[in-house]
Design a protein around this motif. Structure first.
Motif, PDB file in Angstrom:
ATOM      1  N   ASN A  46       1.159 -17.678  13.404  1.00 50.10           N
ATOM      2  CA  ASN A  46       0.468 -18.971  13.224  1.00 50.10           C
ATOM      3  C   ASN A  46      -1.007 -18.821  12.858  1.00 50.10           C
ATOM      4  O   ASN A  46      -1.773 -19.777  12.974  1.00 50.10           O
ATOM      5  N   LYS A  47      -1.404 -17.630  12.474  1.00 49.09           N
ATOM      6  CA  LYS A  47      -2.820 -17.322  12.163  1.00 49.09           C
ATOM      7  C   LYS A  47      -3.702 -17.588  13.399  1.00 49.09           C
ATOM      8  O   LYS A  47      -3.189 -17.657  14.500  1.00 49.09           O
ATOM      9  N   GLY A  48      -5.012 -17.719  13.199  1.00 46.41           N
ATOM     10  CA  GLY A  48      -5.883 -17.933  14.352  1.00 46.41           C
ATOM     11  C   GLY A  48      -5.854 -16.735  15.288  1.00 46.41           C
ATOM     12  O   GLY A  48      -5.823 -16.885  16.510  1.00 46.41           O
ATOM     13  N   ILE A  49      -5.838 -15.540  14.698  1.00 51.69           N
ATOM     14  CA  ILE A  49      -5.713 -14.318  15.508  1.00 51.69           C
ATOM     15  C   ILE A  49      -6.711 -13.270  15.021  1.00 51.69           C
ATOM     16  O   ILE A  49      -6.973 -13.169  13.808  1.00 51.69           O
ATOM     17  N   VAL A  50      -7.273 -12.535  15.958  1.00 56.40           N
ATOM     18  CA  VAL A  50      -8.070 -11.356  15.634  1.00 56.40           C
ATOM     19  C   VAL A  50      -7.328 -10.180  16.261  1.00 56.40           C
ATOM     20  O   VAL A  50      -7.161 -10.143  17.484  1.00 56.40           O
ATOM     21  N   MET A  51      -6.823  -9.277  15.441  1.00 56.81           N
ATOM     22  CA  MET A  51      -6.108  -8.120  15.981  1.00 56.81           C
ATOM     23  C   MET A  51      -6.848  -6.857  15.598  1.00 56.81           C
ATOM     24  O   MET A  51      -7.262  -6.705  14.452  1.00 56.81           O
ATOM     25  N   ASP A  52      -7.038  -5.960  16.565  1.00 53.94           N
ATOM     26  CA  ASP A  52      -7.717  -4.702  16.245  1.00 53.94           C
ATOM     27  C   ASP A  52      -6.775  -3.528  16.459  1.00 53.94           C
ATOM     28  O   ASP A  52      -5.875  -3.583  17.288  1.00 53.94           O
ATOM     29  N   GLY A  53      -6.981  -2.481  15.648  1.00 50.39           N
ATOM     30  CA  GLY A  53      -6.121  -1.297  15.748  1.00 50.39           C
ATOM     31  C   GLY A  53      -6.448  -0.277  14.689  1.00 50.39           C
ATOM     32  O   GLY A  53      -7.639  -0.010  14.404  1.00 50.39           O
ATOM     33  N   ARG A  54      -5.386   0.313  14.115  1.00 51.95           N
ATOM     34  CA  ARG A  54      -5.588   1.365  13.114  1.00 51.95           C
ATOM     35  C   ARG A  54      -4.960   1.007  11.768  1.00 51.95           C
ATOM     36  O   ARG A  54      -5.328   1.542  10.740  1.00 51.95           O
ATOM     37  N   ASP A  55      -3.945   0.116  11.812  1.00 51.92           N
ATOM     38  CA  ASP A  55      -3.178  -0.197  10.594  1.00 51.92           C
ATOM     39  C   ASP A  55      -3.054  -1.702  10.408  1.00 51.92           C
ATOM     40  O   ASP A  55      -2.107  -2.170   9.791  1.00 51.92           O
ATOM     41  N   ILE A  56      -3.969  -2.457  10.972  1.00 52.60           N
ATOM     42  CA  ILE A  56      -3.803  -3.921  10.949  1.00 52.60           C
ATOM     43  C   ILE A  56      -4.031  -4.452   9.524  1.00 52.60           C
ATOM     44  O   ILE A  56      -3.240  -5.244   9.028  1.00 52.60           O
ATOM     45  N   GLY A  57      -5.092  -3.974   8.874  1.00 54.42           N
ATOM     46  CA  GLY A  57      -5.358  -4.433   7.505  1.00 54.42           C
ATOM     47  C   GLY A  57      -4.464  -3.779   6.458  1.00 54.42           C
ATOM     48  O   GLY A  57      -4.246  -4.327   5.384  1.00 54.42           O
ATOM     49  N   THR A  58      -3.935  -2.587   6.778  1.00 54.44           N
ATOM     50  CA  THR A  58      -3.152  -1.848   5.766  1.00 54.44           C
ATOM     51  C   THR A  58      -1.647  -2.064   5.894  1.00 54.44           C
ATOM     52  O   THR A  58      -0.917  -1.881   4.928  1.00 54.44           O
ATOM     53  N   VAL A  59      -1.180  -2.426   7.096  1.00 52.92           N
ATOM     54  CA  VAL A  59       0.271  -2.550   7.307  1.00 52.92           C
ATOM     55  C   VAL A  59       0.655  -3.889   7.970  1.00 52.92           C
ATOM     56  O   VAL A  59       1.494  -4.622   7.458  1.00 52.92           O
ATOM     57  N   VAL A  60       0.039  -4.180   9.110  1.00 58.18           N
ATOM     58  CA  VAL A  60       0.512  -5.318   9.925  1.00 58.18           C
ATOM     59  C   VAL A  60       0.231  -6.650   9.217  1.00 58.18           C
ATOM     60  O   VAL A  60       1.138  -7.453   9.015  1.00 58.18           O
ATOM     61  N   PHE A  61      -1.036  -6.867   8.860  1.00 59.23           N
ATOM     62  CA  PHE A  61      -1.404  -8.110   8.172  1.00 59.23           C
ATOM     63  C   PHE A  61      -2.085  -7.758   6.845  1.00 59.23           C
ATOM     64  O   PHE A  61      -3.320  -7.852   6.721  1.00 59.23           O
ATOM     65  N   THR A  62      -1.282  -7.367   5.865  1.00 60.59           N
ATOM     66  CA  THR A  62      -1.873  -6.966   4.584  1.00 60.59           C
ATOM     67  C   THR A  62      -2.510  -8.169   3.876  1.00 60.59           C
ATOM     68  O   THR A  62      -3.362  -7.992   3.014  1.00 60.59           O
ATOM     69  N   ASN A  63      -2.091  -9.392   4.271  1.00 58.17           N
ATOM     70  CA  ASN A  63      -2.669 -10.586   3.642  1.00 58.17           C
ATOM     71  C   ASN A  63      -3.792 -11.206   4.466  1.00 58.17           C
ATOM     72  O   ASN A  63      -4.175 -12.347   4.196  1.00 58.17           O
TER      73      ASN A  63
END
Ligand code: C5P
Length: 231
Positions: free
Chosen positions: A125-142
Motif C-alpha cells: 500500500n506504499k507509505g513505507i520506508v524499508m532499509d536493507g541491502r537489496d530494497i532498491g535493487t530487488v524488493v522495490f525496484t519501482n
C-alpha cells in the motif's frame, strides 16, 4: 508544499552500521509512514538457526526451518521490536553471534525468497520506508525514492559500539570491526541480490552529518519525489 498524504515507497540501502535504520525510522516518523528494518528479518532467521543448531549447509533443514518461522514487528512502549513466533527477540538479534551468522544465512536464496515475498506484502500500500541491502535493487525496484547511505569505517565502528552499549551488549572494537568488514564483503559478493547501489539511487555520505542533518536531506528528497508523483 506537496500533499504528503500522497504516499510513495522509499528504499534505503547501504553498508553495515552506517545509520540506515536510524534514518529510515526518523524519515518514516516524519512522514507518518511504516518503517521496516529488513535486516531484523534476516537476523530473526539467523537467530532461529542458531537457537535450533541448524547446519546452514543443510538446505533441507534450512527450508524446513523457514516454515516454522513467523516474524512480526510490534510496539513495545514507544519502540518497535522484532518478534519471532510471538517472542520479543529485539535484543537477541543484535548480539555478535547473530551478526556473525546473518550474512551467510542471508546469502541462501530460499531465505531471501521467503523474506522478499513478505517485504513486498508489507509495502503493497506504499507509505513505507524499508532499509536493507537489496530494497532498491530487488524488493522495490519501482520505489519513487531510493537512497544509498555510506559512512567511513571508523564512524561506523563508533556507531555500532554505542548501539551495542545502549542495548547492554558487549563486544571489543576488534570484534565489531571484523564483523562489519566481513558482513560487507559477504553481502557485496554473494550471487543472489548482492548489495549494490541502484542506478537511480541518491548517495548520502553521512560521516559528517548529525542524525538531524541526514534526516533533513532525506526528507527534502522525499518531498520532491512526493510532489513529482502527484503531477
Ligand atoms: O541491516 P542489518 O545490519 O541489521 O542487516 C543484517 C544482515 O542482514 C546484513 O548484513 C545482510 O547480510 C542481511 N540483509 C540482507 N538484505 C537485506 C537486509 C539485510 O541480505 N535487505
Amino acid at each position: 508544499m506537496p500533499d504528503i498524504q500522497q504516499k510513495i515507497t522509499i528504499a534505503i540501502d547501504g553498508y553495515s552500521s552506517c545509520g540506515k535504520s536510524t534514518l529510515a525510522k526518523d524519515l518514516a516518523s516524519r512522514l507518518d509512514y511504516i518503517h521496516i528494518d529488513s535486516g531484523a528479518m534476516y537476523r530473526a532467521v539467523a537467530f532461529y538457526i542458531l537457537q535450533h543448531q541448524i547446519d546452514i549447509d543443510d538446505i533441507t533443514a534450512v527450508n524446513a526451518a523457514l516454515g516454522q518461522i513467523d516474524i512480526s514487528f510490534q510496539y513495545v512502549s514507544t519502540e518497535v521490536h522484532t518478534f519471532l513466533n510471538g517472542a520479543d527477540i529485539e535484543n537477541d538479534i543484535r548480539s555478535i553471534a547473530v551478526s556473525n551468522l546473518v550474512s551467510p544465512v542471508a546469502a541462501i536464496s530460499t531465505v531471501r525468497r521467503a523474506l522478499v515475498t513478505q517485504q513486498r506484502m508489507m509495502g503493497r500500500n506504499k507509505g513505507i520506508v524499508m532499509d536493507g541491502r537489496d530494497i532498491g535493487t530487488v524488493v522495490f525496484t519501482n520505489a519513487e525514492l531510493k537512497l544509498f547511505i555510506t559512512a567511513s569505517l571508523e564512524e561506523r565502528i563508533k556507531r555500532r559500539t554505542l548501539d551495542l552499549k545502549s542495548k547492554g551488549l558487549e563486544a571489543t572494537s576488534e570484534e565489531i570491526e571484523r564483523s562489519i568488514v566481513d558482513r560487507d564483503r559477504i553481502d557485496s559478493t554473494r550471487s543472489d541480490s548482492p548489495l549494490r547501489k541502484a542506478d537511480d539511487a541518491v548517495v548520502i555520505d553521512n560521516t559528517q552529518l548529525s542524525r538531524e542533518q541526514q534526516l533533513e536531506v532525506a526528507y527534502h528528497l522525499a518531498l520532491i519525489k512526493i510532489e513529482q508523483n502527484i503531477r
